[in-house]
Design a protein around this motif. Structure first.
Motif, mmCIF file in Angstrom:
data_model
loop_
_atom_site.group_PDB
_atom_site.id
_atom_site.type_symbol
_atom_site.label_atom_id
_atom_site.label_comp_id
_atom_site.label_asym_id
_atom_site.label_seq_id
_atom_site.Cartn_x
_atom_site.Cartn_y
_atom_site.Cartn_z
ATOM 1 N N ASP A 67 0.844 -1.189 0.000
ATOM 2 C CA ASP A 67 0.000 0.000 0.000
ATOM 3 C C ASP A 67 0.885 1.246 0.000
ATOM 4 O O ASP A 67 2.120 1.161 0.053
ATOM 5 C CB ASP A 67 -0.942 0.007 1.205
ATOM 6 N N VAL A 68 0.234 2.416 -0.055
ATOM 7 C CA VAL A 68 0.971 3.677 -0.104
ATOM 8 C C VAL A 68 1.801 3.868 1.159
ATOM 9 O O VAL A 68 2.941 4.349 1.107
ATOM 10 C CB VAL A 68 0.005 4.859 -0.315
ATOM 11 N N ALA A 69 1.263 3.478 2.314
ATOM 12 C CA ALA A 69 1.989 3.645 3.574
ATOM 13 C C ALA A 69 3.292 2.855 3.561
ATOM 14 O O ALA A 69 4.341 3.347 4.015
ATOM 15 C CB ALA A 69 1.113 3.208 4.744
ATOM 16 N N THR A 70 3.258 1.643 3.050
ATOM 17 C CA THR A 70 4.462 0.815 2.972
ATOM 18 C C THR A 70 5.479 1.434 2.027
ATOM 19 O O THR A 70 6.683 1.490 2.317
ATOM 20 C CB THR A 70 4.105 -0.606 2.499
ATOM 21 N N PHE A 71 4.995 1.925 0.882
ATOM 22 C CA PHE A 71 5.884 2.591 -0.077
ATOM 23 C C PHE A 71 6.498 3.851 0.528
ATOM 24 O O PHE A 71 7.706 4.099 0.402
ATOM 25 C CB PHE A 71 5.104 2.948 -1.344
ATOM 26 N N ALA B 6 10.487 4.843 1.032
ATOM 27 C CA ALA B 6 11.116 6.057 0.499
ATOM 28 C C ALA B 6 11.740 6.882 1.613
ATOM 29 O O ALA B 6 12.850 7.415 1.465
ATOM 30 C CB ALA B 6 10.094 6.876 -0.285
ATOM 31 N N ARG B 7 11.028 6.997 2.740
ATOM 32 C CA ARG B 7 11.558 7.762 3.868
ATOM 33 C C ARG B 7 12.832 7.124 4.409
ATOM 34 O O ARG B 7 13.828 7.812 4.655
ATOM 35 C CB ARG B 7 10.496 7.843 4.976
ATOM 36 N N ARG C 50 18.316 12.309 -7.242
ATOM 37 C CA ARG C 50 17.871 11.075 -6.586
ATOM 38 C C ARG C 50 16.435 11.289 -6.137
ATOM 39 O O ARG C 50 16.157 12.106 -5.267
ATOM 40 C CB ARG C 50 18.784 10.764 -5.397
ATOM 41 N N CYS C 51 15.506 10.575 -6.756
ATOM 42 C CA CYS C 51 14.091 10.785 -6.457
ATOM 43 C C CYS C 51 13.282 9.578 -6.912
ATOM 44 O O CYS C 51 13.797 8.680 -7.572
ATOM 45 C CB CYS C 51 13.568 12.054 -7.142
ATOM 46 N N VAL C 52 11.996 9.590 -6.537
ATOM 47 C CA VAL C 52 11.033 8.615 -7.046
ATOM 48 C C VAL C 52 9.961 9.380 -7.798
ATOM 49 O O VAL C 52 9.331 10.295 -7.242
ATOM 50 C CB VAL C 52 10.358 7.808 -5.920
ATOM 51 N N LEU C 53 9.759 9.045 -9.050
ATOM 52 C CA LEU C 53 8.704 9.650 -9.853
ATOM 53 C C LEU C 53 7.459 8.794 -9.684
ATOM 54 O O LEU C 53 7.445 7.614 -10.052
ATOM 55 C CB LEU C 53 9.133 9.703 -11.328
ATOM 56 N N ALA D 249 -0.287 13.054 -0.815
ATOM 57 C CA ALA D 249 0.185 13.556 0.475
ATOM 58 C C ALA D 249 1.587 13.056 0.786
ATOM 59 O O ALA D 249 2.329 13.695 1.548
ATOM 60 C CB ALA D 249 -0.783 13.128 1.583
ATOM 61 N N ALA D 250 1.984 11.923 0.189
ATOM 62 C CA ALA D 250 3.306 11.357 0.439
ATOM 63 C C ALA D 250 4.401 12.051 -0.362
ATOM 64 O O ALA D 250 5.591 11.858 -0.100
ATOM 65 C CB ALA D 250 3.300 9.864 0.102
ATOM 66 N N ALA D 251 3.998 12.881 -1.327
ATOM 67 C CA ALA D 251 4.975 13.508 -2.221
ATOM 68 C C ALA D 251 5.471 14.841 -1.680
ATOM 69 O O ALA D 251 4.741 15.564 -0.993
ATOM 70 C CB ALA D 251 4.349 13.711 -3.597
ATOM 71 N N SER D 252 6.711 15.156 -2.020
ATOM 72 C CA SER D 252 7.279 16.447 -1.625
ATOM 73 C C SER D 252 6.872 17.545 -2.588
ATOM 74 O O SER D 252 7.047 18.735 -2.299
ATOM 75 C CB SER D 252 8.808 16.340 -1.579
#
Length: 208
Positions: free
Chosen positions: A120-124, A128-129, A155-158, A173-176
């Motif tokens: 899920d998004v929380a795991t992803f 990333a964090r 260095r990033c995740v698209l 909400a998880a994105a910078s």
């Protein structure tokens, strides 16, 4: 009676000339491909190479950007995005949500591209964090910055959403930050896999 000539393949290369005793002494080469030819969709530099040897060589050159896809359905675009990620040499592709996805569009490139699954998004987001990699969402929403003018870290995740509904509120909400592709016609959005290719190319234009 003369033997029929061996037809050349319509794409790729045929068997290596001569018998096994005349083959190159290179452990990266696959004896079966040397014997029967190599019609895979690989660049010429990798002709006759074993698959694991190709992956190992790619691993020495992969770019530091990742690609993530929020998989709400078995979206056929996912395979095409994996194919583009291989072409632009992304570090990894992350599938968020359903583990199963339609591999047809990948055209076998998923064998050469590292693909990781997150439930899920929380795991992803936790991954990333912990990895210290900022997440950049790609969606044409109010406040999104055109990708050609946006800050795009080396260095990033698209992060891409599904065709149609786009990214979920949790994923955004998880994105910078959020970037978009400037469009000039009447349609509201472009195909998700096409959008992914454009943004990956923009990253490579700056950093590769």
């Amino acid at each position: 009676m003369n033997a029929e000539p061996v037809a050349e393949p319509s794409h790729g290369v045929g068997p290596w000339p001569g018998g096994p005793g005349e083959w190159p002494d290179d452990p990266r080469l696959d004896p079966d491909l040397l014997a029967h030819g190599d019609t895979r969709n690989v660049v010429d530099a990798y002709r006759y190479w074993r698959m694991d040897a190709i992956v190992a060589d790619l691993d020495t050159r992969r770019h530091p950007f990742h690609v993530a896809i929020e998989n709400w359905q078995h979206d056929m675009n996912i395979g095409s995005i994996v194919r583009s990620a291989n072409a632009f040499l992304a570090a990894e592709v992350h599938i968020i949500g359903k583990r199963r996805w339609n591999r047809r569009g990948a055209m076998v490139t998923d064998r050469y591209q590292h693909v990781r699954h997150h439930e899920d998004v929380a795991t992803f987001t936790a991954w990333a964090r912990d990895a210290g990699i900022p997440v950049v969402a790609v969606d044409n929403l109010p406040g999104a910055v055109p990708v050609d003018r946006a800050e795009l870290p080396e260095r990033c995740v698209l992060l891409f959403g599904q065709e149609g509904p786009g990214l979920s509120a949790e994923a955004l909400a998880a994105a910078s930050g959020t970037v978009e592709i400037t469009q000039y016609g009447s349609t509201r959005s472009i195909n998700a896999s096409a959008a992914a290719a454009v943004v990956m190319y923009e990253w490579c234009r700056r950093w590769a």
